[in-house]
Scaffold this motif. Structure first.
Motif, mmCIF file in Angstrom:
data_model
loop_
_atom_site.group_PDB
_atom_site.id
_atom_site.type_symbol
_atom_site.label_atom_id
_atom_site.label_comp_id
_atom_site.label_asym_id
_atom_site.label_seq_id
_atom_site.Cartn_x
_atom_site.Cartn_y
_atom_site.Cartn_z
ATOM 1 N N TYR A 38 0.781 -1.243 0.093
ATOM 2 C CA TYR A 38 -0.044 0.014 -0.031
ATOM 3 C C TYR A 38 1.031 1.202 0.101
ATOM 4 N N GLU A 39 1.901 1.353 0.677
ATOM 5 C CA GLU A 39 2.665 2.454 0.820
ATOM 6 C C GLU A 39 3.371 2.532 -0.414
ATOM 7 N N ARG A 40 3.970 1.494 -1.215
ATOM 8 C CA ARG A 40 4.587 1.657 -2.339
ATOM 9 C C ARG A 40 3.530 2.325 -3.271
ATOM 10 N N ILE A 41 2.420 1.529 -3.446
ATOM 11 C CA ILE A 41 1.242 2.128 -4.222
ATOM 12 C C ILE A 41 1.015 3.843 -4.161
ATOM 13 N N CYS A 42 0.997 4.202 -2.673
ATOM 14 C CA CYS A 42 0.716 5.549 -2.633
ATOM 15 C C CYS A 42 1.794 6.432 -3.120
ATOM 16 N N HIS A 43 3.156 5.689 -2.967
ATOM 17 C CA HIS A 43 4.431 6.467 -3.425
ATOM 18 C C HIS A 43 4.200 6.647 -5.025
ATOM 19 N N TYR A 44 3.797 5.467 -5.717
ATOM 20 C CA TYR A 44 3.762 5.637 -7.036
ATOM 21 C C TYR A 44 2.515 6.570 -7.599
ATOM 22 N N GLN A 45 1.754 6.376 -6.820
ATOM 23 C CA GLN A 45 0.574 7.588 -7.050
ATOM 24 C C GLN A 45 1.032 8.979 -6.863
ATOM 25 N N GLU A 46 1.813 9.288 -6.051
ATOM 26 C CA GLU A 46 2.157 10.680 -5.924
ATOM 27 C C GLU A 46 3.143 11.031 -7.047
ATOM 28 N N ILE A 47 4.014 10.154 -7.356
ATOM 29 C CA ILE A 47 5.105 10.283 -8.322
ATOM 30 C C ILE A 47 4.193 10.610 -9.741
ATOM 31 N N LEU A 48 3.241 9.628 -10.004
ATOM 32 C CA LEU A 48 2.613 9.866 -10.913
ATOM 33 C C LEU A 48 1.690 11.258 -11.332
ATOM 34 N N GLU A 49 1.108 11.553 -10.088
ATOM 35 C CA GLU A 49 0.544 12.848 -9.969
ATOM 36 C C GLU A 49 1.267 14.247 -10.061
ATOM 37 N N GLU A 50 2.594 14.062 -9.560
ATOM 38 C CA GLU A 50 3.675 14.979 -10.011
ATOM 39 C C GLU A 50 3.805 14.862 -11.405
ATOM 40 N N GLY A 51 4.112 13.949 -11.965
ATOM 41 C CA GLY A 51 4.271 13.923 -13.447
ATOM 42 C C GLY A 51 3.144 14.326 -14.441
ATOM 43 N N LEU A 52 2.019 14.048 -13.775
ATOM 44 C CA LEU A 52 0.803 14.484 -14.675
ATOM 45 C C LEU A 52 0.779 16.341 -14.463
ATOM 46 N N GLN A 53 1.210 16.662 -13.299
ATOM 47 C CA GLN A 53 1.151 17.995 -13.146
ATOM 48 C C GLN A 53 2.107 18.648 -13.783
ATOM 49 N N GLU A 54 3.244 18.268 -13.669
ATOM 50 C CA GLU A 54 4.395 18.560 -14.654
ATOM 51 C C GLU A 54 4.077 18.910 -16.136
ATOM 52 N N GLY A 55 3.529 17.644 -16.768
ATOM 53 C CA GLY A 55 2.959 17.686 -17.945
ATOM 54 C C GLY A 55 1.986 18.600 -18.389
ATOM 55 N N ARG A 56 0.909 18.865 -17.369
ATOM 56 C CA ARG A 56 -0.020 20.073 -17.611
ATOM 57 C C ARG A 56 0.763 21.368 -17.685
ATOM 58 N N GLN A 57 1.650 21.419 -16.865
ATOM 59 C CA GLN A 57 2.381 22.810 -16.739
ATOM 60 C C GLN A 57 2.946 23.136 -18.021
ATOM 61 N N ARG A 58 3.679 21.870 -18.469
ATOM 62 C CA ARG A 58 4.421 22.192 -19.850
ATOM 63 C C ARG A 58 3.389 22.419 -20.997
ATOM 64 N N GLY A 59 2.220 21.794 -21.054
ATOM 65 C CA GLY A 59 1.302 21.754 -21.922
ATOM 66 C C GLY A 59 0.996 23.435 -22.084
ATOM 67 N N ILE A 60 0.525 23.705 -20.722
ATOM 68 C CA ILE A 60 0.201 25.212 -20.559
ATOM 69 C C ILE A 60 0.976 25.933 -21.411
ATOM 70 N N GLU A 61 2.289 26.055 -20.894
ATOM 71 C CA GLU A 61 3.251 26.928 -21.434
ATOM 72 C C GLU A 61 3.513 26.757 -22.871
ATOM 73 N N GLN A 62 3.466 25.632 -23.373
ATOM 74 C CA GLN A 62 3.586 25.392 -24.916
ATOM 75 C C GLN A 62 2.299 26.110 -25.573
ATOM 76 N N GLY A 63 1.234 25.813 -25.030
ATOM 77 C CA GLY A 63 0.035 26.556 -25.613
ATOM 78 C C GLY A 63 0.292 27.987 -25.600
ATOM 79 N N ILE A 64 0.632 28.456 -24.567
ATOM 80 C CA ILE A 64 0.917 30.026 -24.522
ATOM 81 C C ILE A 64 1.937 30.369 -25.520
ATOM 82 N N GLU A 65 3.045 29.682 -25.658
ATOM 83 C CA GLU A 65 3.877 30.068 -26.510
ATOM 84 C C GLU A 65 3.264 29.930 -28.150
#
Length: 117
Positions: free
Chosen positions: A24-51
């Motif tokens: 369960y701890e590993r799953i939670c950790h992986y979910q946190e990593i995944l969420e961070e990656g998704l957030q970073e991807g969204r931010q990059r997408g927003i920046e690219q869209g603005i550019e």
């Protein structure tokens, strides 16, 4: 002496519980990593869209300025068109205003020379 069957059952359940807790701890950790990656991807997408939006706006402004210059001065040679393509959005907006005072291609060349210096 051998452990009793009840002791083995308790130990098996305890090991199983520890395993499940770690899993369960590993799953939670992986979910946190995944969420961070998704957030970073969204931010990059927003920046690219603005550019991309800014560049599309600059291209639209460039087309408008070239149309206005062509209407005002006649055909614009390819060398001047190349110089116009290098202008920033702010410079194109400025040119959109001052071109109303141009009477010849020399006026355009003079304006381009003044902004480059």
């Amino acid at each position: 002496m051998y452990p009793t069957s009840s002791w083995v059952g308790i130990r098996a359940r305890t090991n199983s519980s520890v395993f499940e807790e770690r899993r369960y701890e590993r799953i939670c950790h992986y979910q946190e990593i995944l969420e961070e990656g998704l957030q970073e991807g969204r931010q990059r997408g927003i920046e690219q869209g603005i550019e991309q939006g800014i560049e599309q706006g600059r291209q639209s402004e460039l087309r408008l300025v070239i149309r206005l210059l062509t209407r005002r001065l006649g055909s614009i040679n390819s060398q001047l068109q190349s110089r116009l393509q290098e202008l920033s959005l702010a410079q194109l907006e400025d040119l959109g205003e001052v071109l109303l005072d141009f009477v010849s291609e020399a006026d355009l060349m003079n304006w381009l020379n003044t902004i480059e210096n």
